[in-house]
Write a protein that holds these residues in place. Structure first.
Motif, mmCIF file in Angstrom:
data_model
loop_
_atom_site.group_PDB
_atom_site.id
_atom_site.type_symbol
_atom_site.label_atom_id
_atom_site.label_comp_id
_atom_site.label_asym_id
_atom_site.label_seq_id
_atom_site.Cartn_x
_atom_site.Cartn_y
_atom_site.Cartn_z
ATOM 1 N N SER B 310 48.911 64.112 62.698
ATOM 2 C CA SER B 310 47.963 64.227 61.454
ATOM 3 C C SER B 310 48.390 63.926 60.296
ATOM 4 C CB SER B 310 47.791 66.245 61.724
ATOM 5 O OG SER B 310 46.753 66.130 60.526
ATOM 6 N N ALA B 311 49.716 64.003 59.995
ATOM 7 C CA ALA B 311 50.196 63.852 58.654
ATOM 8 C C ALA B 311 50.268 62.538 58.078
ATOM 9 C CB ALA B 311 51.508 64.665 58.414
ATOM 10 N N PHE B 312 50.126 61.563 59.343
ATOM 11 C CA PHE B 312 50.240 60.317 59.167
ATOM 12 C C PHE B 312 49.339 59.644 58.035
ATOM 13 C CE2 PHE B 312 49.202 55.574 60.179
ATOM 14 C CZ PHE B 312 50.494 55.191 60.337
ATOM 15 N N LYS B 313 48.062 60.234 57.916
ATOM 16 C CA LYS B 313 46.964 59.770 57.369
ATOM 17 C C LYS B 313 47.199 59.902 55.727
ATOM 18 C CE LYS B 313 44.102 64.100 57.783
ATOM 19 N NZ LYS B 313 44.638 64.689 58.991
ATOM 20 N N TYR B 314 47.956 60.999 55.319
ATOM 21 C CA TYR B 314 48.283 61.148 53.948
ATOM 22 C C TYR B 314 49.675 60.346 53.460
ATOM 23 C CZ TYR B 314 45.763 65.503 54.782
ATOM 24 O OH TYR B 314 44.732 66.535 54.943
ATOM 25 N N VAL B 315 50.410 60.084 54.555
ATOM 26 C CA VAL B 315 51.480 58.960 54.137
ATOM 27 C C VAL B 315 50.950 57.524 54.007
ATOM 28 C CG1 VAL B 315 53.802 58.189 54.809
ATOM 29 C CG2 VAL B 315 53.097 60.611 55.032
ATOM 30 N N TYR B 316 50.010 57.199 55.063
ATOM 31 C CA TYR B 316 49.675 55.792 55.357
ATOM 32 C C TYR B 316 48.036 55.805 55.362
ATOM 33 C CZ TYR B 316 54.797 54.633 56.619
ATOM 34 O OH TYR B 316 56.005 54.362 56.522
ATOM 35 N N PRO B 317 47.434 55.979 54.212
ATOM 36 C CA PRO B 317 46.075 56.232 53.812
ATOM 37 C C PRO B 317 45.462 55.046 54.673
ATOM 38 C CG PRO B 317 46.902 56.354 51.902
ATOM 39 C CD PRO B 317 48.214 56.123 52.858
ATOM 40 N N ASP B 318 45.985 53.679 54.459
ATOM 41 C CA ASP B 318 45.231 52.578 54.500
ATOM 42 C C ASP B 318 45.477 51.987 55.946
ATOM 43 O OD1 ASP B 318 44.354 52.713 52.051
ATOM 44 O OD2 ASP B 318 46.308 51.609 51.315
#
Lengths: 106, 334
Positions: B310-318
């Motif tokens: 879930s946290a991936f989207k904040y670290v790698y938003p693109d």
């Protein structure tokens, strides 16, 4: 079933009924009864967060083990009848006993 | 300022395993723990106790599990701030956070994971009037820098290994060391107890037994400590420092002030990804609560895996997250 009393940190006393044939500890019954007992170590007599003072009925509880005494020794405040709730088995010996919560509140 | 993708608060087993799951997704982690070592309560409370419910390990000692976790996360080069408590969070304009510790260390992170177990282990305090007024002004609960006590008068209180060990150590540093203990005998290591009695017999330290602390006095800084023995006689000892050593106990601490939904000292989370009510803050392990929560290490491991995805989207938003198995791709260090 066995019935004993528990006095919380604010001095409120309540009667608790618990099964004496399931090998439960007093700490487990206190937690199940939603008393604020931390029981950090889960009942191994390694943290002293389930400290109780036995106000009545200490004769039937048996002697504290060395490991329990070691933990009690670490506490800043100790009473002549201090015990760890995790080391007290629920048995008919607890009938009519009174315990006061002394451990840190959860 | 330390910069990282994920700041993990708590370096217990679940916090450590979070590093692994984050690492598989190329997210870097920095861990902060109030204890001076990793492992949380496993290392602090029961390092030699066996654990029987870790999958794949019929039996593993608590410290052995911690050591194995440290080995497992090594390829991902986590960084650590130990012996410091996270006190403050400041949300940045871009959604990230700056965390400030009790020693003013600053950490910038895109995501915060609270893996704090039962909270910060904090010293148990004696019941003394005005205790807080003298904290940092003569009263300290741990010996971080022994030089602080050089040529000073020091009173230690307690009967466990810490009290014995520091009494022995400070006897060679301080001008005067007094050890106060409520009993006649010590339950700490017999060797250490024997050394303490030797030091007392040789006049190197003062030993005050069967006595309890009753009062502290001073004028802006601690000046004296009063004790009462079993005969109810009062003993007043002048001192520069009092070090009460009565073990540690977990407290939720500053986490309670971060705007998180808390129920009975546990953080409420959404079980789809273990996110809290504050965006970019997750909670895993014993510190979270949800319906049918089980406080088991193995459950914390599962929570860490879901949370990282879930946290991936904040670290790698693109970037789009693609799920990979370690058996196929291995563990690619960075």
């Amino acid at each position: 079933m066995v019935t004993f009393e528990v006095e919380d940190h604010d001095g409120n006393r309540q009667s608790i009924e618990a099964p004496d044939d399931m090998g439960l500890s007093l700490m487990e019954v206190l937690k199940a009864s939603e008393y604020p007992v931390l029981a950090t170590c889960g009942g191994m007599a390694l943290c002293a967060t389930c400290h109780v003072e036995v106000l009545d009925g200490q004769d039937g509880l048996g002697e504290a083990t060395d490991i329990e005494l070691d933990q009690l020794e670490t506490l800043p405040e100790l009473f002549p009848t201090s015990r760890l709730a995790c080391q007290i088995r629920i048995s008919e010996a607890l009938e009519g006993a009174i315990f006061k919560l002394r451990g840190e509140e959860n | 300022m330390i910069t990282t993708d994920i700041c993990i608060i708590g370096a217990g087993p679940v916090g450590l395993f979070t590093v692994f799951e984050a690492g598989l997704l190329k997210m870097r982690c920095h861990l902060v723990d109030a204890l001076p070592q990793v492992g949380g309560q496993l290392s602090e409370i029961y390092p030699q106790k066996p654990i029987y419910d870790i999958p794949g390990y019929p039996e593993v000692k608590a410290q052995e599990l911690v050591d194995n976790l440290m080995k497992q996360i090594e390829p991902f080069n986590p960084t650590f701030t130990l012996g410091e408590r996270v006190d403050h969070l400041t949300k940045q304009d871009d959604g990230s956070f700056v965390l400030t510790t009790s020693d003013k260390t600053k950490i910038h992170a895109q995501v915060i994971v609270i893996a704090g177990g039962l909270g910060c282990f904090e010293p148990r305090k004696p019941v003394l009037e005005n205790l807080e007024n003298f904290e940092g002004k003569g009263i300290t609960y741990m010996v971080k820098d022994p030089e602080q006590f050089r040529d000073k008068k020091v009173i230690l209180a307690g009967g466990g290994d810490s009290a014995l060990d520091w009494t022995i150590f400070l006897a060679d540093v301080a001008e005067k060391v007094t050890l106060v203990h409520r009993n006649e005998t010590f339950r700490g290591a017999p060797d250490s107890a024997a050394k303490v009695f030797d030091l007392a017999n040789n006049g190197k330290i003062d030993l005050i037994l069967s006595s309890n602390l009753t009062k502290i006095s001073g004028n802006g800084h601690l000046q004296s400590v009063t004790m009462k023995n079993k005969a109810k006689e009062e003993i007043v000892v002048d001192t520069d420092y009092l070090i009460p050593l009565f073990g540690l106990s977990p407290k939720l601490g500053p986490i309670a002030d971060w705007g998180l939904n808390i129920d009975k000292n546990a953080i409420e989370v959404d079980t789809t990804d273990y996110s809290t009510n504050v965006e970019r803050i997750y909670a895993v392990g014993d510190i979270n609560t949800y319906e049918n929560k089980l406080k088991l290490i193995l459950c914390g491991f599962h929570e860490a895996a879901l949370m990282c995805h879930s946290a991936f989207k904040y670290v790698y938003p693109d970037q789009k997250l693609s799920f990979k198995y370690t058996t196929v791709n291995g563990v690619n260090a960075f």
